[in-house]
Design a protein around this motif. Structure first.
Motif, short mmCIF file in Angstrom:
data_model
loop_
_atom_site.label_atom_id
_atom_site.label_comp_id
_atom_site.label_asym_id
_atom_site.label_seq_id
_atom_site.Cartn_x
_atom_site.Cartn_y
_atom_site.Cartn_z
N PRO A 187 0.76 -1.12 -0.12
CA PRO A 187 0.06 0.01 0.03
C PRO A 187 0.76 1.21 0.06
O PRO A 187 0.46 2.35 -0.55
N LEU A 188 2.01 1.34 0.49
CA LEU A 188 2.77 2.44 0.79
C LEU A 188 3.90 2.59 -0.21
O LEU A 188 4.76 3.26 -0.01
N SER A 189 4.02 1.71 -1.14
CA SER A 189 5.11 1.73 -2.14
C SER A 189 5.26 3.16 -2.77
O SER A 189 4.24 3.71 -3.23
N GLY A 190 6.27 3.61 -3.00
CA GLY A 190 6.64 4.83 -3.36
C GLY A 190 6.42 6.08 -2.48
O GLY A 190 6.64 7.24 -2.97
N LYS A 191 5.99 5.88 -1.36
CA LYS A 191 5.73 7.00 -0.31
C LYS A 191 6.99 6.74 0.60
O LYS A 191 7.53 6.03 1.09
N LEU A 192 7.26 8.00 1.13
CA LEU A 192 8.32 8.45 1.83
C LEU A 192 7.94 9.17 3.28
O LEU A 192 7.38 10.12 3.16
N LEU A 193 8.31 8.58 4.52
CA LEU A 193 7.94 9.18 5.53
C LEU A 193 9.21 9.86 6.39
O LEU A 193 10.46 9.44 6.19
N ILE A 194 9.00 11.21 6.91
CA ILE A 194 10.05 11.65 7.57
C ILE A 194 9.57 11.74 9.01
O ILE A 194 8.65 11.84 9.58
N SER A 195 10.49 10.66 9.64
CA SER A 195 10.31 10.43 11.06
C SER A 195 11.18 11.22 11.84
O SER A 195 12.39 11.05 12.03
N ALA A 196 10.62 12.21 12.64
CA ALA A 196 11.59 13.08 13.26
C ALA A 196 11.30 13.07 14.81
O ALA A 196 10.21 13.56 15.15
N GLY A 233 9.07 14.50 1.35
CA GLY A 233 8.27 13.44 1.93
C GLY A 233 6.86 13.48 1.80
O GLY A 233 6.34 14.57 1.06
N ASP A 234 6.16 12.44 2.14
CA ASP A 234 4.73 12.34 2.19
C ASP A 234 3.96 12.52 3.37
O ASP A 234 2.96 12.48 3.27
N CYS A 235 4.75 12.27 4.26
CA CYS A 235 4.07 12.43 5.83
C CYS A 235 5.05 12.57 6.90
O CYS A 235 6.26 12.16 6.66
N VAL A 236 4.77 13.42 7.74
CA VAL A 236 5.91 13.60 8.71
C VAL A 236 5.16 13.11 10.43
O VAL A 236 3.93 13.14 10.58
N VAL A 237 6.12 12.26 10.89
CA VAL A 237 5.69 11.97 12.24
C VAL A 237 6.70 12.53 13.18
O VAL A 237 7.99 12.73 13.12
N LEU A 238 6.02 13.49 13.94
CA LEU A 238 7.14 14.32 14.88
C LEU A 238 6.70 14.02 16.39
O LEU A 238 5.70 14.12 16.96
N ARG A 239 7.85 14.02 17.24
CA ARG A 239 7.83 13.84 18.62
C ARG A 239 8.86 15.17 19.16
O ARG A 239 9.87 15.21 18.66
N ALA A 289 3.42 12.63 17.52
CA ALA A 289 3.77 11.43 18.21
C ALA A 289 4.13 11.58 19.67
O ALA A 289 4.87 10.93 20.34
N GLY A 290 3.66 12.63 20.34
CA GLY A 290 3.78 13.04 21.58
C GLY A 290 4.57 14.69 21.48
O GLY A 290 5.51 14.88 21.06
#
Length: 363
Positions: A84-93, A144-150, A171-172
């Motif tokens: 499902p997320l092939s080709g998508k890039l997550l920025i995990s910060a 990227g395509d999505c960011v997760v931030l803590r 993410a908190g």
């Protein structure tokens, strides 16, 4: 013979792949059957950030839980022909220490076929040179395509939201919120007892939350999500050590009670335990850039007077408040809680990057 050699000789090098990594049956099959698929409730997530548990309604949560249960019940069905997320890039910060949340998000993204850029130290970024979060967000739009931030700064998520044109997940953020942890918590409760969702069910439970809602982001977010399901609860008992004169933030309790939650407070843990179906314990509260352990007198172990059928939840990492003597008892659902968080986040991420249609109507 000492150390590693001794451990090998005693058989520590072998392990059983078939042994469950959790105690008890946390399989989501019954929850999957209990919720009818109505994917239209998930479509709106493609154009929304996730900053607070307050932004989710009951139907949206149920559909996220159903999708999480689909992933967990039969993950191999979503691996071919295209993940499902092939080709998508997550920025995990992650600008604040994290083990479970960061690895859970990254595991979820990888399992769905996406790629990841990970930042674990803000001192290695332009922020250390005075760059604004707004400018960082502008760069993230291109990378990227999505960011997760803590971040220990409560305002960081909101500052980045002002400039982002891709979704961000909180993410908190300091003492404020941890919405996806609360989703994992509630997902675990509903896997444990899916009959709570039955329209004519008379089954209702009593939940004890050991913590301070004003100062613990996991507790704050969980209470908000529980307020979306007041019909399944007899009451929520907030158990604390009496050290905090203010348990709730301004208007926090009033808002929860307006949504239908019945709240009660107690400082006597052992007195409350025999009447609790779910015990949620946390001892970590963030204060600015550091944390403190709260409620040293509020601890659980195998000798605690727990209701025989009760389950224990903990967002982890744990300290002395949750004894390892409970790990091999039927009360242990905290490891299942950590495992289920991966599938819960898989569900949310799929929806937020516009790939919901790829996993609908697949059982």
């Amino acid at each position: 013979m000492v150390g590693a050699e001794k451990a090998i000789t005693e058989g520590a090098a072998s392990f059983d792949r078939e042994r469950p990594d959790i105690y008890g049956d946390a399989h989501p099959r019954d929850l999957l059957r209990a919720i009818t698929e109505e994917h239209e409730h998930l479509q709106g997530l493609a154009n929304r950030h996730v900053a607070s548990a307050a932004q989710f309604d009951r139907e949206q949560l149920l559909q996220l839980f159903r999708l999480a249960a689909k992933y967990e019940a039969n993950p191999d069905r979503f691996l071919a022909p295209i993940k499902p997320l092939s080709g998508k890039l997550l920025i995990s910060a992650f600008y604040e220490p994290s083990t479970r949340t960061r690895l859970s998000f990254e595991s979820a993204w990888h399992r769905l076929g996406g790629d990841i850029m990970s930042i674990t130290d803000r001192t290695t970024t332009g922020i250390a040179k005075g760059e604004s979060l707004s400018d960082v967000a502008e760069m993230f739009n291109n990378y990227g395509d999505c960011v997760v931030l803590r971040d220990s700064n409560e305002d960081s998520v909101m500052q980045m939201m002002q400039s982002l044109r891709i979704p961000i997940i909180n993410a908190g953020n300091g003492t404020d919120e941890h919405p996806t942890q609360a989703m994992a918590d509630l997902y675990t409760i509903l896997k444990w007892r899916p009959k709570l969702l039955e329209e004519k069910s008379r089954e209702r439970i009593r939940i004890g939350i050991i913590g301070v809602p004003r100062r613990m982001r996991t507790v704050r977010s969980l209470l908000k999500l529980l307020s979306r399901f007041p019909g399944m609860l007899k009451e929520v008992v907030v158990i604390h050590d009496g050290q905090d004169t203010e348990l709730y933030s301004k208007e926090q309790r009033e808002s929860l009670e307006e949504d239908g939650l019945k709240l009660r407070e107690s400082t006597n843990l052992d007195k409350e335990l025999p009447g609790l179906d779910v015990v949620y314990i946390n001892a970590i509260a963030w204060v600015k850039d550091d944390f403190e352990v709260m409620g040293n007198s509020l601890r659980l172990n195998s000798k605690s007077p727990l209701k025989p059928s009760a389950i224990i939840l903990h967002p982890l990492a744990r300290g002395d408040e949750l004894c390892t003597s409970l790990d091999d008892t039927p009360h242990n659902w905290y490891f299942a809680q950590a495992r289920g968080a991966v599938f819960m986040r898989m569900a949310l991420l799929t929806c937020m990057v516009q790939r919901t249609e790829m996993v609908m109507d697949v059982v």
